[in-house]
Design a protein around this motif. Structure first.
Motif, PDB file in Angstrom:
ATOM      1  N   PHE A   1       0.761  -1.327  -0.012  1.00 46.06           N
ATOM      2  CA  PHE A   1      -0.129  -0.009   0.141  1.00 46.06           C
ATOM      3  C   PHE A   1       0.993   1.344  -0.197  1.00 46.06           C
ATOM      4  CE2 PHE A   1      -2.995   2.919   2.284  1.00 46.06           C
ATOM      5  CZ  PHE A   1      -3.848   3.144   1.529  1.00 46.06           C
ATOM      6  N   SER A   2       0.602   2.308  -0.615  1.00 49.86           N
ATOM      7  CA  SER A   2       1.229   3.461  -0.818  1.00 49.86           C
ATOM      8  C   SER A   2       1.169   4.318   0.483  1.00 49.86           C
ATOM      9  CB  SER A   2       0.682   4.252  -2.052  1.00 49.86           C
ATOM     10  OG  SER A   2      -0.622   4.650  -2.009  1.00 49.86           O
ATOM     11  N   GLY A   3       0.222   4.186   1.177  1.00 44.46           N
ATOM     12  CA  GLY A   3       0.043   4.815   2.681  1.00 44.46           C
ATOM     13  C   GLY A   3       0.448   4.060   3.805  1.00 44.46           C
ATOM     14  N   SER A   4      -0.462   4.337   4.691  1.00 43.90           N
ATOM     15  CA  SER A   4      -0.237   3.617   5.889  1.00 43.90           C
ATOM     16  C   SER A   4      -0.982   2.252   6.135  1.00 43.90           C
ATOM     17  CB  SER A   4      -0.339   4.572   7.113  1.00 43.90           C
ATOM     18  OG  SER A   4       0.801   5.319   7.149  1.00 43.90           O
ATOM     19  N   VAL A   5      -0.611   1.149   6.660  1.00 46.37           N
ATOM     20  CA  VAL A   5      -1.714  -0.048   6.936  1.00 46.37           C
ATOM     21  C   VAL A   5      -1.826  -0.274   8.500  1.00 46.37           C
ATOM     22  CG1 VAL A   5      -1.747  -2.539   6.635  1.00 46.37           C
ATOM     23  CG2 VAL A   5      -0.628  -1.015   4.872  1.00 46.37           C
ATOM     24  N   ASP A   6      -3.198  -0.605   8.686  1.00 41.41           N
ATOM     25  CA  ASP A   6      -3.633  -0.795   9.813  1.00 41.41           C
ATOM     26  C   ASP A   6      -4.444  -2.271  10.084  1.00 41.41           C
ATOM     27  OD1 ASP A   6      -4.512  -0.833  12.544  1.00 41.41           O
ATOM     28  OD2 ASP A   6      -5.948   0.845  12.399  1.00 41.41           O
ATOM     29  N   ILE A   7      -3.439  -3.231  10.621  1.00 44.75           N
ATOM     30  CA  ILE A   7      -3.879  -4.549  10.737  1.00 44.75           C
ATOM     31  C   ILE A   7      -4.498  -5.023  12.226  1.00 44.75           C
ATOM     32  CG2 ILE A   7      -3.318  -6.890  10.513  1.00 44.75           C
ATOM     33  CD1 ILE A   7      -0.935  -5.766   8.537  1.00 44.75           C
ATOM     34  N   LYS A   8      -5.734  -5.260  12.210  1.00 42.61           N
ATOM     35  CA  LYS A   8      -6.497  -5.579  13.555  1.00 42.61           C
ATOM     36  C   LYS A   8      -6.054  -6.872  13.971  1.00 42.61           C
ATOM     37  CE  LYS A   8      -8.526  -1.801  13.206  1.00 42.61           C
ATOM     38  NZ  LYS A   8      -8.220  -0.492  13.938  1.00 42.61           N
ATOM     39  N   GLY A   9      -5.770  -7.869  13.237  1.00 42.54           N
ATOM     40  CA  GLY A   9      -5.202  -9.039  13.824  1.00 42.54           C
ATOM     41  C   GLY A   9      -3.715  -9.492  13.580  1.00 42.54           C
ATOM     42  N   ASN A  10      -3.519 -10.643  13.318  1.00 42.78           N
ATOM     43  CA  ASN A  10      -2.188 -11.435  13.155  1.00 42.78           C
ATOM     44  C   ASN A  10      -1.776 -11.164  11.590  1.00 42.78           C
ATOM     45  OD1 ASN A  10      -2.479 -11.960  15.781  1.00 42.78           O
ATOM     46  ND2 ASN A  10      -3.414 -13.934  15.329  1.00 42.78           N
ATOM     47  N   VAL A  11      -0.433 -11.244  11.479  1.00 43.11           N
ATOM     48  CA  VAL A  11       0.121 -11.485  10.184  1.00 43.11           C
ATOM     49  C   VAL A  11       0.775 -12.920  10.176  1.00 43.11           C
ATOM     50  CG1 VAL A  11       1.725 -10.755   8.548  1.00 43.11           C
ATOM     51  CG2 VAL A  11       0.757  -9.098   9.847  1.00 43.11           C
ATOM     52  N   ASN A  12       0.120 -13.655   9.379  1.00 42.84           N
ATOM     53  CA  ASN A  12       0.536 -15.118   9.546  1.00 42.84           C
ATOM     54  C   ASN A  12       1.786 -15.419   8.712  1.00 42.84           C
ATOM     55  OD1 ASN A  12      -1.785 -15.578  10.934  1.00 42.84           O
ATOM     56  ND2 ASN A  12      -2.612 -16.716   9.335  1.00 42.84           N
ATOM     57  N   SER A  13       2.445 -16.675   8.927  1.00 47.31           N
ATOM     58  CA  SER A  13       3.553 -17.015   8.378  1.00 47.31           C
ATOM     59  C   SER A  13       3.757 -17.017   6.850  1.00 47.31           C
ATOM     60  CB  SER A  13       4.026 -18.452   9.057  1.00 47.31           C
ATOM     61  OG  SER A  13       5.533 -18.529   8.407  1.00 47.31           O
ATOM     62  N   GLY A  14       4.597 -16.548   6.283  1.00 48.87           N
ATOM     63  CA  GLY A  14       4.779 -16.962   4.668  1.00 48.87           C
ATOM     64  C   GLY A  14       4.091 -15.587   4.269  1.00 48.87           C
ATOM     65  N   PHE A  15       3.682 -14.666   4.884  1.00 48.26           N
ATOM     66  CA  PHE A  15       3.049 -13.320   4.012  1.00 48.26           C
ATOM     67  C   PHE A  15       3.871 -12.199   4.364  1.00 48.26           C
ATOM     68  CE2 PHE A  15      -0.431 -16.169   4.772  1.00 48.26           C
ATOM     69  CZ  PHE A  15      -1.183 -16.311   3.360  1.00 48.26           C
ATOM     70  N   SER A  16       3.629 -11.305   3.597  1.00 47.89           N
ATOM     71  CA  SER A  16       4.382  -9.799   3.625  1.00 47.89           C
ATOM     72  C   SER A  16       3.422  -8.671   3.411  1.00 47.89           C
ATOM     73  CB  SER A  16       5.353  -9.946   2.374  1.00 47.89           C
ATOM     74  OG  SER A  16       4.688  -9.432   1.237  1.00 47.89           O
ATOM     75  N   VAL A  17       3.981  -7.676   4.204  1.00 40.53           N
ATOM     76  CA  VAL A  17       3.294  -6.206   4.374  1.00 40.53           C
ATOM     77  C   VAL A  17       4.057  -5.404   3.972  1.00 40.53           C
ATOM     78  CG1 VAL A  17       1.630  -4.674   5.455  1.00 40.53           C
ATOM     79  CG2 VAL A  17       1.600  -7.275   5.823  1.00 40.53           C
ATOM     80  N   LYS A  18       4.041  -4.489   3.002  1.00 40.71           N
ATOM     81  CA  LYS A  18       4.728  -3.534   2.565  1.00 40.71           C
ATOM     82  C   LYS A  18       3.959  -2.073   2.463  1.00 40.71           C
ATOM     83  CE  LYS A  18       7.571  -6.256  -0.455  1.00 40.71           C
ATOM     84  NZ  LYS A  18       8.321  -6.617  -1.759  1.00 40.71           N
ATOM     85  N   ALA A  19       4.622  -1.019   3.052  1.00 40.77           N
ATOM     86  CA  ALA A  19       3.943   0.160   3.113  1.00 40.77           C
ATOM     87  C   ALA A  19       4.706   1.400   2.830  1.00 40.77           C
ATOM     88  CB  ALA A  19       3.174   0.520   4.389  1.00 40.77           C
ATOM     89  N   ASP A  20       4.320   2.374   2.152  1.00 37.23           N
ATOM     90  CA  ASP A  20       5.292   3.676   2.078  1.00 37.23           C
ATOM     91  C   ASP A  20       5.186   4.541   3.104  1.00 37.23           C
ATOM     92  OD1 ASP A  20       6.079   3.043  -0.501  1.00 37.23           O
ATOM     93  OD2 ASP A  20       4.347   4.073  -1.752  1.00 37.23           O
ATOM     94  N   GLY A  21       4.233   4.389   4.077  1.00 33.96           N
ATOM     95  CA  GLY A  21       3.891   5.153   5.271  1.00 33.96           C
ATOM     96  C   GLY A  21       4.252   4.101   6.566  1.00 33.96           C
ATOM     97  N   ASP A  22       3.243   4.022   7.500  1.00 34.19           N
ATOM     98  CA  ASP A  22       3.610   2.978   8.658  1.00 34.19           C
ATOM     99  C   ASP A  22       2.832   1.918   8.529  1.00 34.19           C
ATOM    100  OD1 ASP A  22       5.026   5.424   9.525  1.00 34.19           O
ATOM    101  OD2 ASP A  22       3.227   6.478  10.487  1.00 34.19           O
ATOM    102  N   ILE A  23       3.023   0.852   9.466  1.00 31.40           N
ATOM    103  CA  ILE A  23       2.383  -0.397   9.466  1.00 31.40           C
ATOM    104  C   ILE A  23       2.046  -0.461  11.051  1.00 31.40           C
ATOM    105  CG2 ILE A  23       2.430  -2.897   9.516  1.00 31.40           C
ATOM    106  CD1 ILE A  23       4.447  -2.622   7.113  1.00 31.40           C
ATOM    107  N   VAL A  24       0.662  -0.504  11.527  1.00 31.36           N
ATOM    108  CA  VAL A  24       0.408  -1.126  12.893  1.00 31.36           C
ATOM    109  C   VAL A  24      -0.344  -2.334  12.978  1.00 31.36           C
ATOM    110  CG1 VAL A  24      -1.052  -0.249  14.710  1.00 31.36           C
ATOM    111  CG2 VAL A  24       0.257   1.633  13.352  1.00 31.36           C
ATOM    112  N   ILE A  25       0.141  -3.305  13.793  1.00 31.96           N
ATOM    113  CA  ILE A  25      -0.481  -4.501  13.877  1.00 31.96           C
ATOM    114  C   ILE A  25      -0.989  -4.954  15.239  1.00 31.96           C
ATOM    115  CG2 ILE A  25       0.184  -6.863  13.545  1.00 31.96           C
ATOM    116  CD1 ILE A  25       2.370  -6.209  11.570  1.00 31.96           C
ATOM    117  N   GLY A  26      -2.368  -4.991  15.417  1.00 34.89           N
ATOM    118  CA  GLY A  26      -2.869  -5.287  16.570  1.00 34.89           C
ATOM    119  C   GLY A  26      -2.552  -6.598  17.361  1.00 34.89           C
ATOM    120  N   GLY A  27      -2.087  -7.714  16.591  1.00 38.06           N
ATOM    121  CA  GLY A  27      -1.849  -8.684  17.022  1.00 38.06           C
ATOM    122  C   GLY A  27      -0.429  -9.363  16.968  1.00 38.06           C
ATOM    123  N   VAL A  28      -0.120 -10.584  16.535  1.00 39.61           N
ATOM    124  CA  VAL A  28       1.342 -10.966  16.509  1.00 39.61           C
ATOM    125  C   VAL A  28       1.827 -11.235  15.137  1.00 39.61           C
ATOM    126  CG1 VAL A  28       1.142 -11.884  18.642  1.00 39.61           C
ATOM    127  CG2 VAL A  28       0.586 -13.386  16.895  1.00 39.61           C
TER     128      VAL A  28
END
Length: 540
Positions: free
Chosen positions: A282-309
């Protein structure tokens, strides 16, 4: 009126008549007289006697001498001509002013004329800013041995750098807060900077060009180049007609990332990043309420906020990363941010932050931060792995009773300090050599330029060689000084590097600071580890 002097040719020799000043103005000095005589090419005179004659009277003699307005002194044998009036011009250090002094003709001699004055100005190669009114003022009301600004250059007008004024908070302090119960609050970090539709985001203040100057010799002097700025922005932003202001088109989140303004609606993931979402970019920021599971990726031009693990996943952000639940890395997780990274814990993960890392615990991980790493939660321990920070590492507990291999690295290689000392010694040597050259260049050299003296060809060649050597020396000094300044800045950042343990540091921990290392051989409580005089030292 200033005091002055006048030559008088008599049958038995040439005399100098010194006229006392009026109204408390300046007396004519020995230097004034010798400068004048040099201009007339009169070198054979009684210097010691003249020097004694020109000395100011003692306090006790002042009242008596004031009664005698003119004093005479036999200077040298009789001249065979009557010297005319003389004008001597000197330039200011910056060559922006031509400063003239006039001296009277000998008794019976010819007064200086306007054409004489202009011929002297031309001889001195003064080409700009000649003050005709000053010349006329002297001719109509002459004052001898008095400074006249006879030419004046046009000074450089400095420009103004352009700059951008932002109307939102461009830097947020995302360090987690320590609660009263000793736990760290990773959830309420206030990462979002809200913006409404139509809000002004930034205003460009254009650079103002400077104006060139010119000295009295006609040399043009350019002002330093001004720095220009340009508004850089992404989507959801409107540029004003005059291209100096930007406005938000939406209600959302604004951030400044590497000089570029982004406005986005903050991409939100209501649950986990898994097969249902796929990888996120995403070209901005990403807000994830849950988890980021194994094998996946998250890329952001802004910030990344993750509520889980985060499991064995990859996170990349040009801004900051916040992970409320921590990271179970499985030796596969890579967490990378250009700014800071904050998480409850990091286990078997690779963590790379451009600025700082904040955590409750770090276990068997490779963690790197450009500035600092803080592990100060309720547990607050670092066990295993390699921890690297540019400035400092602060933790409650370092290592473990089990002797897990734990390495901590802060600071810069001390060989750079050695190189700095070499540069500083070279610069001092350069300054000494320059100091030996300057008297020749400023004394004899300037007189040659002003055509006050003429040198034989061999001595003139020697003077030119000194000037070339001086120029080469200055270039070497500038190069050495630039490298020294860069090293000093880097070393200054390293000199304060340290590892601070508020609880216990255990045997087996290895600490690297500035190229030196120390392995702890016993348990230490509340200690600070730093670099001192070529060694890593531990203090309580």
């Amino acid at each position: 009126m200033n005091g002055y002097f006048q030559l008088e040719i008599k049958n038995d020799g040439t005399y100098i008549n010194v006229v006392a000043p009026t109204n408390g103005d300046n007396r004519a000095s020995y230097q004034d007289v010798t400068t004048y005589l040099m201009c007339l090419n009169i070198g054979d005179f009684d210097r010691a006697g003249l020097n004694q004659f020109m000395k100011e009277p003692e306090e006790g003699e002042a009242e008596e001498n004031n009664e005698e307005e003119v004093k005479s002194f036999k200077l040298c044998p009789k001249l065979d001509y009557e010297p005319s009036g003389v004008m001597i011009i000197d330039s200011s250090i910056d060559q922006m002013q031509g400063i003239a002094k006039f001296y009277p003709p000998s008794v019976g001699g010819k007064e200086i004329t306007e054409s004489d004055i202009k011929a002297t100005i031309n001889l001195e190669k003064i080409r700009y800013g000649i003050k005709e009114e000053v010349i006329q003022d002297y001719l109509e009301n002459p004052k001898y041995n008095t400074e006249y600004i006879i030419a004046e250059g046009e000074p450089v007008v400095m420009g103004e750098n352009g700059y951008i004024e932002y109307f939102f908070e461009t830097q947020k302090d995302l360090a987690p807060t320590l609660k009263e119960d000793g736990t760290v609050d990773y959830r309420n970090l206030n990462i979002i900077t809200e913006v409404n539709e139509g809000d002004i985001l930034a205003r460009l203040h254009q650079a103002v060009e400077g104006k060139a100057g010119i000295d009295i010799y006609g040399k043009k002097m350019l002002p330093p180049k001004v720095k220009r700025e340009k508004l850089s922005f992404g989507n959801n932003i409107t540029l004003s007609e005059d291209q100096t202001e930007i406005y938000s088109d939406v209600v959302g989140h604004v951030a400044l990332v590497q000089g570029k303004v982004f406005v986005s609606n903050v991409y939100q993931v209501p649950a986990n990043v898994d097969n249902s979402t796929g990888n996120i970019e995403f070209s901005g920021s990403v807000d994830i309420k849950g988890n980021v599971n194994s094998g996946f990726s998250v890329k952001a031009d802004g910030d990344i906020v993750i509520g889980g693990v985060v499991e064995g996943a990859e996170l990349y952000a040009k801004g900051k990363i916040i992970i409320a639940g921590g990271v179970h890395g499985m030796s596969k997780a890579v967490i990378k941010a250009d700014q800071s990274i904050t998480g409850k814990f990091f286990e078997n993960a690779e963590v790379i932050a451009g600025e700082s890392v904040n955590a409750d615990t770090i276990i068997h991980s490779q963690v790197s931060a450009g500035l600092e790493i803080r592990v100060m939660g309720e547990k607050g321990f670092i066990t295993g792995g390699h921890i690297r920070a540019g400035k400092r590492v602060v933790t409650k507990t370092l290592g473990s009773t089990m002797g897990a291999s734990t390495e901590v690295e802060v600071g810069v290689d001390p060989t750079k300090k050695k190189r700095l000392k070499e540069l500083q010694d070279n610069i001092k040597q350069f300054e000494t050599e320059r100091g030996k050259m300057e008297p020749t260049l400023t004394g004899v050299g300037e007189k040659v330029v002003r055509k006050e003296i003429e040198l034989p060809e061999d001595k003139l060649a020697f003077l030119k060689n000194i000037a070339l050597a001086y120029k080469d020396l200055k270039a070497k000094m500038d190069t050495a000084q630039k490298e020294a300044d860069e090293l000093q800045e880097e070393i200054d950042e390293c000199d304060g590097a340290f590892v601070e343990v508020s609880g216990f540091a255990y045997p087996g921990v290895k600490v690297y600071i500035g190229g030196c290392s120390k392995t702890l051989t016993d348990k230490r409580a509340s200690c600070k580890i730093k670099y001192d005089r070529g060694d890593v030292v531990i203090s309580q």
